[in-house]
Design a protein around this motif. Structure first.
Motif, PDB file in Angstrom:
ATOM      1  N   SER A 108       2.112   4.058  -5.271  1.00  0.00           N
ATOM      2  CA  SER A 108       1.317   2.624  -5.029  1.00  0.00           C
ATOM      3  C   SER A 108       0.663   2.236  -6.316  1.00  0.00           C
ATOM      4  O   SER A 108       0.787   0.926  -6.329  1.00  0.00           O
ATOM      5  CB  SER A 108       0.413   2.965  -3.853  1.00  0.00           C
ATOM      6  OG  SER A 108      -0.445   2.074  -3.604  1.00  0.00           O
ATOM      7  N   TYR A 112       1.956  -1.430  -6.817  1.00  0.00           N
ATOM      8  CA  TYR A 112       0.999  -2.387  -6.227  1.00  0.00           C
ATOM      9  C   TYR A 112      -0.229  -2.622  -7.085  1.00  0.00           C
ATOM     10  O   TYR A 112      -1.272  -3.080  -6.775  1.00  0.00           O
ATOM     11  CB  TYR A 112       0.535  -2.159  -4.988  1.00  0.00           C
ATOM     12  CG  TYR A 112       2.126  -1.963  -3.921  1.00  0.00           C
ATOM     13  CD1 TYR A 112       2.914  -2.861  -4.025  1.00  0.00           C
ATOM     14  CD2 TYR A 112       2.267  -0.543  -3.351  1.00  0.00           C
ATOM     15  CE1 TYR A 112       3.895  -2.678  -2.962  1.00  0.00           C
ATOM     16  CE2 TYR A 112       3.429  -0.467  -2.514  1.00  0.00           C
ATOM     17  CZ  TYR A 112       4.182  -1.437  -2.342  1.00  0.00           C
ATOM     18  OH  TYR A 112       5.528  -1.392  -1.672  1.00  0.00           O
ATOM     19  N   VAL A 114      -2.756  -0.648  -6.831  1.00  0.00           N
ATOM     20  CA  VAL A 114      -3.875  -0.321  -5.936  1.00  0.00           C
ATOM     21  C   VAL A 114      -3.595   0.965  -5.411  1.00  0.00           C
ATOM     22  O   VAL A 114      -2.676   1.411  -5.099  1.00  0.00           O
ATOM     23  CB  VAL A 114      -3.922  -1.443  -4.808  1.00  0.00           C
ATOM     24  CG1 VAL A 114      -3.101  -1.413  -4.002  1.00  0.00           C
ATOM     25  CG2 VAL A 114      -5.372  -1.404  -4.074  1.00  0.00           C
ATOM     26  N   SER A 115      -4.789   1.599  -4.903  1.00  0.00           N
ATOM     27  CA  SER A 115      -4.797   3.008  -4.480  1.00  0.00           C
ATOM     28  C   SER A 115      -3.893   2.757  -2.935  1.00  0.00           C
ATOM     29  O   SER A 115      -4.196   1.710  -2.340  1.00  0.00           O
ATOM     30  CB  SER A 115      -6.022   3.492  -3.915  1.00  0.00           C
ATOM     31  OG  SER A 115      -6.213   4.467  -3.301  1.00  0.00           O
ATOM     32  N   ALA A 116      -3.116   3.547  -2.634  1.00  0.00           N
ATOM     33  CA  ALA A 116      -2.500   3.610  -1.287  1.00  0.00           C
ATOM     34  C   ALA A 116      -3.101   3.372  -0.251  1.00  0.00           C
ATOM     35  O   ALA A 116      -2.951   2.795   1.006  1.00  0.00           O
ATOM     36  CB  ALA A 116      -1.481   4.975  -1.344  1.00  0.00           C
ATOM     37  N   GLN A 118      -5.791   1.733  -0.039  1.00  0.00           N
ATOM     38  CA  GLN A 118      -6.458   0.370   0.001  1.00  0.00           C
ATOM     39  C   GLN A 118      -5.066  -0.733   0.108  1.00  0.00           C
ATOM     40  O   GLN A 118      -5.342  -1.859   0.162  1.00  0.00           O
ATOM     41  CB  GLN A 118      -7.073  -0.003  -1.259  1.00  0.00           C
ATOM     42  CG  GLN A 118      -8.260   0.962  -1.367  1.00  0.00           C
ATOM     43  CD  GLN A 118      -9.343   0.948  -0.184  1.00  0.00           C
ATOM     44  OE1 GLN A 118      -9.633  -0.171   0.385  1.00  0.00           O
ATOM     45  NE2 GLN A 118      -9.704   2.177   0.123  1.00  0.00           N
ATOM     46  N   ALA A 119      -4.106  -0.167  -0.089  1.00  0.00           N
ATOM     47  CA  ALA A 119      -2.728  -1.102   0.070  1.00  0.00           C
ATOM     48  C   ALA A 119      -2.519  -1.624   1.358  1.00  0.00           C
ATOM     49  O   ALA A 119      -3.285  -1.233   2.489  1.00  0.00           O
ATOM     50  CB  ALA A 119      -1.529  -0.206  -0.083  1.00  0.00           C
ATOM     51  N   THR A 120      -1.973  -2.991   1.575  1.00  0.00           N
ATOM     52  CA  THR A 120      -1.806  -3.695   2.804  1.00  0.00           C
ATOM     53  C   THR A 120      -1.050  -2.602   3.640  1.00  0.00           C
ATOM     54  O   THR A 120      -0.189  -1.835   3.329  1.00  0.00           O
ATOM     55  CB  THR A 120      -1.078  -5.002   2.494  1.00  0.00           C
ATOM     56  OG1 THR A 120       0.303  -4.410   2.074  1.00  0.00           O
ATOM     57  CG2 THR A 120      -1.804  -5.937   1.763  1.00  0.00           C
ATOM     58  N   GLN A 123       2.751  -2.642   2.661  1.00  0.00           N
ATOM     59  CA  GLN A 123       2.922  -1.681   1.319  1.00  0.00           C
ATOM     60  C   GLN A 123       2.841  -0.213   1.724  1.00  0.00           C
ATOM     61  O   GLN A 123       3.726   0.680   1.424  1.00  0.00           O
ATOM     62  CB  GLN A 123       1.898  -2.002   0.540  1.00  0.00           C
ATOM     63  CG  GLN A 123       1.999  -3.450  -0.043  1.00  0.00           C
ATOM     64  CD  GLN A 123       0.708  -3.616  -0.892  1.00  0.00           C
ATOM     65  OE1 GLN A 123      -0.554  -3.199  -0.777  1.00  0.00           O
ATOM     66  NE2 GLN A 123       0.953  -4.725  -1.965  1.00  0.00           N
ATOM     67  N   GLN A 124       1.940   0.095   2.904  1.00  0.00           N
ATOM     68  CA  GLN A 124       1.983   1.433   3.349  1.00  0.00           C
ATOM     69  C   GLN A 124       3.160   1.800   4.048  1.00  0.00           C
ATOM     70  O   GLN A 124       3.571   2.855   4.002  1.00  0.00           O
ATOM     71  CB  GLN A 124       0.526   1.622   4.132  1.00  0.00           C
ATOM     72  CG  GLN A 124      -0.595   1.478   3.272  1.00  0.00           C
ATOM     73  CD  GLN A 124      -1.923   1.473   4.205  1.00  0.00           C
ATOM     74  OE1 GLN A 124      -1.795   1.674   5.499  1.00  0.00           O
ATOM     75  NE2 GLN A 124      -3.147   1.686   3.413  1.00  0.00           N
TER      76      GLN A 124
END
Length: 189
Positions: A108, A112, A114-116, A118-120, A123-124
């Motif tokens: 992530s 991305y 960003v921390s997984a 905090q991903a959308t 994205q997760q």
């Protein structure tokens, strides 16, 4: 009313021979004795860091999201997972979960930035799909164990038993001509 011990004992048939070891241990204890399988209260040890706990919550909700019924987070599945790993897992049983969380977090951050946790949601989902397809280090082992923990935690929770499914010890008379379109919920016992 069905309790978690009874529901956990029935989980074995859902996953068959590939049952994740901590679930198998807890289910075996449920069948063998009348002691509570999952005790109340916090886990005996902290398995996750705060950031891992946030990631477990986010990914649990992606496996069983909130729809017209509550999702995994509302059913307290992340706490169930940590409890299972703390109180029913051997140290080696935790390895695929912890390694998988680390691999998802690293991917992530790479993809991305960003921390997984905090991903959308999309994205997760993509990260979980990579794990499921074994395109992350240890991904397949992580995904199967994690999925089993989420499904077991959800369908042995009060929400899973009473809101997602409908518990009726005897669901009624047999009617072979009952229209499928009138079936509201799947029954569990």
């Amino acid at each position: 009313m069905i309790d978690r011990r009874t529901a956990l004992a029935g989980v074995v048939s859902m996953f068959g021979a590939g049952l994740f070891a901590p679930i198998a241990r807890a289910a075996g204890a449920a069948k063998a004795s009348r002691i509570p399988v999952i005790s109340e209260g916090p886990p005996s040890i902290a398995v996750f860091t705060p950031s891992q706990r946030a990631l477990v919550s986010a990914l649990s909700e992606r496996v069983i999201p909130t729809t017209d019924t509550p999702g995994a987070v509302a059913a307290e599945v992340p706490a169930f997972i940590e409890k299972m790993l703390a109180d029913w897992a051997e140290p080696d049983d935790r390895v695929p979960i912890l390694a998988g969380l680390q691999a998802i977090e690293a991917r992530s951050l790479k993809d991305y930035r960003v921390s997984a946790a905090q991903a959308t949601p999309e994205q997760q989902d993509a990260l979980l799909t990579l794990a499921m397809n074994d395109q992350l280090p240890g991904g397949e082992d992580f995904f199967e164990a994690f999925r089993q923990l989420v499904v077991t935690g959800y369908y042995t929770s009060e929400i899973g038993i009473t809101q997602e499914r409908e518990y009726l010890p005897v669901p009624g008379k047999y009617d072979g001509a009952f229209p499928y379109s009138k079936v509201n919920k799947v029954y569990s016992s």
